[in-house]
Design an enzyme around this catalytic site. Structure first.
Site, PDB file in Angstrom:
ATOM      1  CE  LYS A 121      -3.840  -1.987   2.623  1.00 19.45           C
ATOM      2  NZ  LYS A 121      -4.991  -2.393   1.688  1.00 19.45           N
ATOM      3  CD  GLU A 205      -5.143   5.469   3.892  1.00 18.80           C
ATOM      4  OE1 GLU A 205      -6.126   5.101   4.151  1.00 18.80           O
ATOM      5  OE2 GLU A 205      -4.351   4.943   2.836  1.00 18.80           O
ATOM      6  CD  GLU A 280     -10.139  -2.072  -3.249  1.00 20.30           C
ATOM      7  OE1 GLU A 280     -10.996  -3.098  -3.419  1.00 20.30           O
ATOM      8  OE2 GLU A 280      -9.662  -1.737  -2.154  1.00 20.30           O
ATOM      9  CD  GLU A 293      -6.237  -2.510  -1.523  1.00 15.58           C
ATOM     10  OE1 GLU A 293      -5.152  -2.945  -1.217  1.00 15.58           O
ATOM     11  OE2 GLU A 293      -7.340  -2.960  -1.106  1.00 15.58           O
ATOM     12  CG  ASN A 295      -7.800  -5.123  -4.682  1.00 15.19           C
ATOM     13  OD1 ASN A 295      -8.604  -4.871  -4.198  1.00 15.19           O
ATOM     14  ND2 ASN A 295      -6.725  -5.375  -3.715  1.00 15.19           N
TER      15      ASN A 295
HETATM   16  P1  ADP Z   1      -7.623  -3.964   2.793  1.00 17.08           P
HETATM   17  O1  ADP Z   1      -6.875  -4.100   1.724  1.00 17.08           O
HETATM   18  O2  ADP Z   1      -7.599  -4.786   3.984  1.00 17.08           O
HETATM   19  O3  ADP Z   1      -9.025  -4.283   2.048  1.00 17.08           O
HETATM   20  P2  ADP Z   1      -8.398  -1.197   1.993  1.00 17.08           P
HETATM   21  O4  ADP Z   1      -7.265  -0.119   2.189  1.00 17.08           O
HETATM   22  O5  ADP Z   1      -8.689  -1.609   0.428  1.00 17.08           O
HETATM   23  O6  ADP Z   1      -8.067  -2.561   2.918  1.00 17.08           O
HETATM   24  O7  ADP Z   1      -9.657  -0.645   2.726  1.00 17.08           O
HETATM   25  C1  ADP Z   1     -10.897  -1.604   2.961  1.00 17.08           C
HETATM   26  C2  ADP Z   1     -12.057  -0.726   3.583  1.00 17.08           C
HETATM   27  O8  ADP Z   1     -11.304  -0.078   4.733  1.00 17.08           O
HETATM   28  C3  ADP Z   1     -12.399   0.339   2.640  1.00 17.08           C
HETATM   29  O9  ADP Z   1     -13.166   0.114   1.825  1.00 17.08           O
HETATM   30  C4  ADP Z   1     -13.096   1.270   3.916  1.00 17.08           C
HETATM   31  O10 ADP Z   1     -14.311   1.023   4.182  1.00 17.08           O
HETATM   32  C5  ADP Z   1     -12.124   1.121   4.814  1.00 17.08           C
HETATM   33  N1  ADP Z   1     -11.129   2.421   4.745  1.00 17.08           N
HETATM   34  C6  ADP Z   1      -9.822   2.202   4.303  1.00 17.08           C
HETATM   35  N2  ADP Z   1      -8.923   3.261   4.543  1.00 17.08           N
HETATM   36  C7  ADP Z   1      -9.936   4.314   5.153  1.00 17.08           C
HETATM   37  C8  ADP Z   1      -9.764   5.529   5.417  1.00 17.08           C
HETATM   38  N3  ADP Z   1      -8.597   6.414   5.324  1.00 17.08           N
HETATM   39  N4  ADP Z   1     -10.851   6.277   5.833  1.00 17.08           N
HETATM   40  C9  ADP Z   1     -11.776   5.597   6.167  1.00 17.08           C
HETATM   41  N5  ADP Z   1     -12.179   4.247   5.686  1.00 17.08           N
HETATM   42  C10 ADP Z   1     -11.014   3.297   5.043  1.00 17.08           C
END
Ligand code: ADP
Length: 635
Positions: A121, A205, A280, A293, A295
């Protein structure tokens, strides 16, 4: 890139619904699908879709589906010339992609370097930023000391999110609202990240409180063409993991779609991406969007894109992997209608989403226009604790959002699963929810709507009891002579409902007296099973159990009814004995029929109030009895 090299024999390095889905696409493309399995999966559903299959090893994923060596052996043994990793397992491990290519096998996915860049990430965010793709404000620097991270967190302000750099599936994530708890949260996130990914680096973040999760489907060929196939909205999540996804999103205007789509393409190009992938974003309430990120694989929710764009993404993956050019142009892409997907997981939404296991004893899929079920199980399938809890995905397509959701709801209502607990009741409650239907969907949906996670509403509803009573009346034990008052008493999780039912004469129609007094029509109900101990009912996506309770007072007039004193069953009213169903010495179960008597021109069932042996029978057919007279004694 050289001449296209069509795939002939494809090893599908996965299990469950995605293995089935890839096998179908392969067969349609004239490619031979080849399967793999662990010992827990020797009889698994997905193997029925393969031409040949190879055993990988014991049940634990680390010794089977996660073993690069075993998978390469299987590919060699089955003479595969290509390998599709599906999602999960090894799909985003760059060394795996590299090893597959090194073995001379086409990897149906992106180049290993693109996986490596996007799998991290921190690295992905840096690349995105360099290519003018907005990222969530925060810290993704190299200084990982607790003091420095806390200082950065203070600068970002609360709420702040600690995220594992190598993370996925919502693991290694902690939201901090009070900086006094930062250290503890940091330790927790690092511990989880190290255990899950062998890498404890984190980034910080700003935590957006009510964003939407919006992602773009990317397709890129090896000839430099990169397009997007529009967005999916995946905001309905539990524990930061998606459970409902749709395409398109109500939140995007054509202008915003174009801007986000361009940003997605720039992000993909920033790592030299080839094949299908997903970029995403979070879309904040103020309309700002931020890269989250990428995928580097096919995603669980790809079917909603397929339905609104009329494409087969897996087939496109094959074409790209074999070196063909994309025929689609960005200007050709526009969504048609709306599609919504739900993930059907073997888990208990009322108990911390605890994964459930067991044997599926019933699996009746819905059949209707506009419905697609991508399933990895069938009747008899064993749901084990070894792998992901997702069993299947139900996807609905309709001309508009409302139509798609309605189709989905009806599909969920018709889908019948028994033998293992699932999240179906939760999915149904969301699908019917007016707020969801209005499109007010953010990632906070389920945390803001705690009522969705409370159990028992369906089990205790009058509707559920009436359905169970109807089933009991239609069951084999019910006395069918017209005019007989049939007592039914059922015990739910929190209350017991007692009624006496009378046929009205109209077909299937009954008049109930007692707790749920009224006149009802009870059509035969295929969703209920009546047994000696009660009724099992499939209602609102849940299997509800209603136990038989001691019978009710027949006339609702106090203690003189069949509820006997001691072991004596007494007449609830003056009347005439019509039938005696037991004799001295018989053993009887609670609720077993003892006597039928006629009173006030109607027949009534007198049942045993408890189990035991019949000590004496005091009456014979034709006898006239007074109210309170002893009829039968049980000891
Ligand atoms: P993973 O790779 O573990 O799935 P992600 O970065 O794709 O993690 O995030 C998964 C979910 O977590 C997002 O869809 C959102 O709901 C929440 N999320 C991630 N980052 C944030 C953020 N900065 N603020 C609010 N929610 C977040």
């Amino acid at each position: 890139m050289n001449e296209p090299r069509p795939i002939q024999r494809l090893l599908i390095a996965n299990r469950g619904e995605i293995a089935v889905r890839i096998a179908r696409a392969a067969r349609e493309a004239g490619i031979v699908p080849l399967g793999v399995y662990s010992d827990a999966d020797a009889q698994a559903y997905h193997l029925g879709f393969m031409d040949e299959a190879a055993r990988l090893g014991p049940a634990p994923a680390s010794e089977s589906y996660l073993s690069v060596e075993r998978l390469l052996e299987a590919a060699r043994a089955l003479r595969a010339d290509a390998l599709h990793p599906g999602y999960g397992f090894l799909s985003e491990r760059a060394p795996f992609a590299r090893a597959v290519e090194a073995a001379g096998i086409v990897f149906v996915g992106p180049p290993a370097d693109a996986i490596a860049a996007m799998g991290d990430k921190t690295e992905a965010k840096r690349r995105a930023r360099e290519h003018d793709v907005p990222v969530v404000p925060g810290y993704d620097g190299d200084d990982q000391s607790a003091e420095h991270l806390e200082r950065e967190a203070r600068g970002i302000g609360t709420p702040v999110l600690i995220k594992a750099s190598a993370g996925g599936g919502g693991r290694g994530m902690r939201v901090v609202t009070d900086l006094g708890e930062f250290d503890e949260a940091l330790e927790g996130a690092k511990r989880e990240a190290l255990a899950a990914f062998g890498d404890d680096r984190v980034l910080l973040e700003k935590y957006l409180v009510r964003p939407r999760h919006i992602e773009f489907q990317i397709l890129a060929d090896a000839h430099g063409n990169t397009i997007h196939l529009g967005e999916r909205e995946c905001s309905i999540q539990r524990r930061h993991q998606k459970i409902i996804e749709e395409a398109p999103s109500v939140a995007l205007t054509p202008e915003l779609r174009a801007r986000m789509g361009d940003a997605a393409i720039r992000a993909a190009r920033s790592v030299g991406y080839v094949n299908a992938g997903t970029v995403e974003f979070l879309l904040d309430e103020d309309g700002a969007f931020y890269f989250l990120e990428m995928n580097a694989r096919l995603q669980v929710e790809h079917p909603v894109t397929e339905l609104v764009h009329g494409v087969d993404l897996v087939r496109l993956q094959f074409q790209i992997a074999s070196g063909e050019r994309l025929h689609l142009k960005q200007s050709d892409v526009s969504a048609r209608g709306w599609a919504v997907e739900t993930r059907i997981n073997a888990e208990d939404p009322y108990n911390g989403y605890l994964p459930a296991s067991g044997t599926i004893t019933r699996w009746d899929p819905p059949h209707a226009d506009g419905l697609r079920l991508d399933s990895g199980v069938d009747v008899g399938s064993e749901v084990s604790i070894y792998y992901d809890s997702m069993l299947a995905k139900l996807i609905a397509h309709g001309p508009g959002r409302a139509a798609a959701i309605e189709r989905l709801t009806q599909g969920l209502e018709a889908l019948r699963i028994e033998g293992v607990r699932t999240n179906l009741p939760l999915l149904l409650r969301i699908a019917r929810d007016p707020v969801f239907r209005e499109g007010v969907t953010t990632t906070a949906f389920l945390t803001e709507r705690a009522e969705f996670l409370q159990t028992g509403a369906a089990a205790e509803s009058d509707d559920a009891f009436l359905a169970a009573i109807g089933a009991a009346l239609g069951g084999p034990g019910a006395w069918r002579v017209a005019g007989v008052g049939i007592p039914v008493a059922l015990r739910g999780a929190r209350r017991t409902v007692r009624v006496v039912a009378f046929r009205t004469g109209a077909s299937n129609e009954w008049r109930l007296e007692g707790d749920l007094a009224g006149t009802y029509r009870f059509a035969p109900n295929a969703r209920a099973a009546v047994g000696p101990s009660g009724v099992a009912l499939f209602h609102e996506g849940e299997v509800l159990l209603f136990e038989s309770a001691p019978p009710p007072n027949l006339m609702g007039t106090g203690s003189s009814s069949g509820a006997g004193r001691g072991g004596a069953i007494v007449s609830p009213m003056p009347g005439k004995i019509v039938k005696v169903a037991v004799k001295t010495g018989d053993s009887v179960a609670e609720r077993e029929l003892l006597i039928v008597m006629e009173a006030m021109k109607m027949e009534h069932r007198i049942e045993a109030t408890r189990s035991g042996t019949v000590k004496s029978v005091a009456v014979a057919p034709g006898a006239l009895v007074a109210s309170g007279a002893i009829l039968v004694e049980i000891e």
